[in-house]
Design a protein around this motif. Structure first.
Motif, PDB file in Angstrom:
ATOM      1  N   LYS A 116       0.852  -1.177   0.000  1.00 53.14           N
ATOM      2  CA  LYS A 116       0.000   0.000   0.000  1.00 53.14           C
ATOM      3  C   LYS A 116       0.896   1.238   0.000  1.00 53.14           C
ATOM      4  CE  LYS A 116      -3.445  -2.431   2.683  1.00 53.14           C
ATOM      5  NZ  LYS A 116      -3.009  -3.440   3.604  1.00 53.14           N
ATOM      6  N   PRO A 117       0.428   2.361  -0.528  1.00 53.00           N
ATOM      7  CA  PRO A 117       1.244   3.576  -0.500  1.00 53.00           C
ATOM      8  C   PRO A 117       1.686   3.909   0.923  1.00 53.00           C
ATOM      9  CG  PRO A 117      -0.690   3.894  -1.870  1.00 53.00           C
ATOM     10  CD  PRO A 117      -0.850   2.562  -1.178  1.00 53.00           C
ATOM     11  N   GLY A 118       2.964   4.256   1.066  1.00 52.18           N
ATOM     12  CA  GLY A 118       3.504   4.623   2.368  1.00 52.18           C
ATOM     13  C   GLY A 118       3.876   3.449   3.249  1.00 52.18           C
ATOM     14  N   GLU A 119       3.750   2.230   2.745  1.00 54.58           N
ATOM     15  CA  GLU A 119       4.026   1.046   3.561  1.00 54.58           C
ATOM     16  C   GLU A 119       5.525   0.832   3.783  1.00 54.58           C
ATOM     17  OE1 GLU A 119       2.379  -3.525   3.858  1.00 54.58           O
ATOM     18  OE2 GLU A 119       2.282  -2.499   1.945  1.00 54.58           O
ATOM     19  N   GLY A 120       6.356   1.442   2.991  1.00 53.69           N
ATOM     20  CA  GLY A 120       7.794   1.300   3.141  1.00 53.69           C
ATOM     21  C   GLY A 120       8.473   1.282   1.789  1.00 53.69           C
ATOM     22  N   ARG A 121       9.772   1.287   1.834  1.00 54.05           N
ATOM     23  CA  ARG A 121      10.593   1.216   0.633  1.00 54.05           C
ATOM     24  C   ARG A 121      11.236  -0.165   0.578  1.00 54.05           C
ATOM     25  NH1 ARG A 121       8.800   4.477  -2.674  1.00 54.05           N
ATOM     26  NH2 ARG A 121      10.630   4.026  -3.919  1.00 54.05           N
ATOM     27  N   LEU A 122      11.698  -0.523  -0.584  1.00 54.26           N
ATOM     28  CA  LEU A 122      12.436  -1.766  -0.712  1.00 54.26           C
ATOM     29  C   LEU A 122      13.776  -1.601  -0.011  1.00 54.26           C
ATOM     30  CD1 LEU A 122      12.794  -4.594  -1.946  1.00 54.26           C
ATOM     31  CD2 LEU A 122      13.726  -3.473  -3.979  1.00 54.26           C
ATOM     32  N   VAL A 123      14.073  -2.489   0.914  1.00 51.06           N
ATOM     33  CA  VAL A 123      15.378  -2.502   1.567  1.00 51.06           C
ATOM     34  C   VAL A 123      16.027  -3.859   1.288  1.00 51.06           C
ATOM     35  CG1 VAL A 123      14.800  -0.814   3.357  1.00 51.06           C
ATOM     36  CG2 VAL A 123      14.471  -3.222   3.820  1.00 51.06           C
ATOM     37  N   HIS A 124      17.332  -3.838   1.155  1.00 56.25           N
ATOM     38  CA  HIS A 124      18.104  -5.038   0.876  1.00 56.25           C
ATOM     39  C   HIS A 124      18.180  -5.932   2.104  1.00 56.25           C
ATOM     40  CE1 HIS A 124      21.843  -7.387   0.430  1.00 56.25           C
ATOM     41  NE2 HIS A 124      21.547  -7.405  -0.863  1.00 56.25           N
ATOM     42  N   GLY A 125      18.388  -5.312   3.257  1.00 62.94           N
ATOM     43  CA  GLY A 125      18.421  -6.049   4.507  1.00 62.94           C
ATOM     44  C   GLY A 125      19.804  -6.489   4.954  1.00 62.94           C
ATOM     45  N   ASP A 126      20.783  -6.438   4.045  1.00 63.39           N
ATOM     46  CA  ASP A 126      22.165  -6.806   4.382  1.00 63.39           C
ATOM     47  C   ASP A 126      23.104  -6.055   3.439  1.00 63.39           C
ATOM     48  OD1 ASP A 126      24.331  -8.071   5.582  1.00 63.39           O
ATOM     49  OD2 ASP A 126      24.116  -9.912   4.435  1.00 63.39           O
ATOM     50  N   PHE A 127      22.815  -4.761   3.261  1.00 65.45           N
ATOM     51  CA  PHE A 127      23.566  -3.995   2.267  1.00 65.45           C
ATOM     52  C   PHE A 127      24.912  -3.542   2.802  1.00 65.45           C
ATOM     53  CE2 PHE A 127      24.959  -0.479  -0.281  1.00 65.45           C
ATOM     54  CZ  PHE A 127      24.662  -0.909  -1.553  1.00 65.45           C
ATOM     55  N   GLY A 128      25.890  -3.594   1.956  1.00 70.98           N
ATOM     56  CA  GLY A 128      27.233  -3.115   2.245  1.00 70.98           C
ATOM     57  C   GLY A 128      28.168  -3.637   1.175  1.00 70.98           C
ATOM     58  N   PRO A 129      29.431  -3.257   1.248  1.00 65.37           N
ATOM     59  CA  PRO A 129      30.366  -3.700   0.203  1.00 65.37           C
ATOM     60  C   PRO A 129      30.516  -5.222   0.137  1.00 65.37           C
ATOM     61  CG  PRO A 129      31.516  -2.560   1.990  1.00 65.37           C
ATOM     62  CD  PRO A 129      30.051  -2.398   2.242  1.00 65.37           C
ATOM     63  N   GLN A 130      30.136  -5.917   1.194  1.00 65.70           N
ATOM     64  CA  GLN A 130      30.214  -7.377   1.184  1.00 65.70           C
ATOM     65  C   GLN A 130      29.206  -7.991   0.218  1.00 65.70           C
ATOM     66  OE1 GLN A 130      28.703  -5.571   3.469  1.00 65.70           O
ATOM     67  NE2 GLN A 130      26.856  -6.618   4.149  1.00 65.70           N
ATOM     68  N   ASN A 131      28.210  -7.228  -0.207  1.00 61.32           N
ATOM     69  CA  ASN A 131      27.179  -7.751  -1.109  1.00 61.32           C
ATOM     70  C   ASN A 131      27.058  -6.938  -2.393  1.00 61.32           C
ATOM     71  OD1 ASN A 131      26.357 -10.055   0.292  1.00 61.32           O
ATOM     72  ND2 ASN A 131      25.193  -8.810   1.727  1.00 61.32           N
ATOM     73  N   VAL A 132      28.148  -6.300  -2.778  1.00 60.72           N
ATOM     74  CA  VAL A 132      28.189  -5.530  -4.027  1.00 60.72           C
ATOM     75  C   VAL A 132      29.335  -6.068  -4.879  1.00 60.72           C
ATOM     76  CG1 VAL A 132      28.558  -3.246  -5.043  1.00 60.72           C
ATOM     77  CG2 VAL A 132      27.209  -3.464  -2.949  1.00 60.72           C
ATOM     78  N   LEU A 133      29.037  -6.326  -6.141  1.00 60.21           N
ATOM     79  CA  LEU A 133      30.050  -6.732  -7.107  1.00 60.21           C
ATOM     80  C   LEU A 133      30.288  -5.577  -8.066  1.00 60.21           C
ATOM     81  CD1 LEU A 133      28.856 -10.367  -7.975  1.00 60.21           C
ATOM     82  CD2 LEU A 133      30.528  -9.647  -6.246  1.00 60.21           C
ATOM     83  N   LEU A 134      31.559  -5.312  -8.363  1.00 56.61           N
ATOM     84  CA  LEU A 134      31.940  -4.248  -9.287  1.00 56.61           C
ATOM     85  C   LEU A 134      32.418  -4.847 -10.603  1.00 56.61           C
ATOM     86  CD1 LEU A 134      34.021  -2.047  -6.805  1.00 56.61           C
ATOM     87  CD2 LEU A 134      31.577  -1.894  -7.334  1.00 56.61           C
TER      88      LEU A 134
END
Length: 155
Positions: free
Chosen positions: A39-57
């Motif tokens: 529903k509108p205003g219910e929240g945004r999408l969050v990754h839940g474990d975001f950081g450089p440990q979960n990013v590939l370049l």
């Protein structure tokens, strides 16, 4: 290239800037456009474990190729992802904490310190609770230590 490895090889300001920009893009997405029943205003999408440990370049370390490990993704408060990324740097790369301004500059906002610290402590308690559910006393003890360390963080 794993962004966590690139922190030392490609430079922390560039890598943290790429992470911040990727997270800003993620948080700008409308969850409904992604098929989340919300529903509108219910929240945004969050990754839940975001950081450089979960990013590939990419191979040159100049752009984000992928964000991985989505098992904790959900609708929530973007502050959770910001706090997790900062916590990872402060805990696993404390010598790079002074470079967090590159992350927040690329993200486009830096929540105030009390809110960030409270969110980091809350995340640690969540991981501790998870370990309690699994009946792993060693992991619970580790998270007790991490909670104590996180409560001692200073801006």
């Amino acid at each position: 290239m794993h962004a966590q490895d690139a922190l030392s090889t490609a430079g922390p300001d560039g890598v943290l800037g790429l992470c911040g920009a990727a997270l800003a893009l993620l948080h700008s997405l409308d969850p409904a456009d992604l098929g989340y029943p919300c529903k509108p205003g219910e929240g945004r999408l969050v990754h839940g474990d975001f950081g450089p440990q979960n990013v590939l370049l990419d191979h040159a370390g100049t752009s984000v190729a992928a964000v991985i490990d989505w098992e904790f993704s959900r609708l929530g408060n973007p502050l959770e992802d910001l706090a997790m990324a900062e916590w990872v740097i402060r805990t696993h790369h404390p010598e790079l904490a002074g470079h967090l301004s590159s992350f927040y500059r690329a993200y486009g906002a830096r929540p105030d310190w009390p809110a960030r610290k409270e969110a980091m402590v809350r995340l640690c308690h969540g991981f501790r609770d998870f370990c309690v559910q699994w009946g792993d006393p060693e992991a619970v003890a580790m998270w007790d230590q991490r909670i104590s360390a996180t409560e001692g963080f200073r801006e």
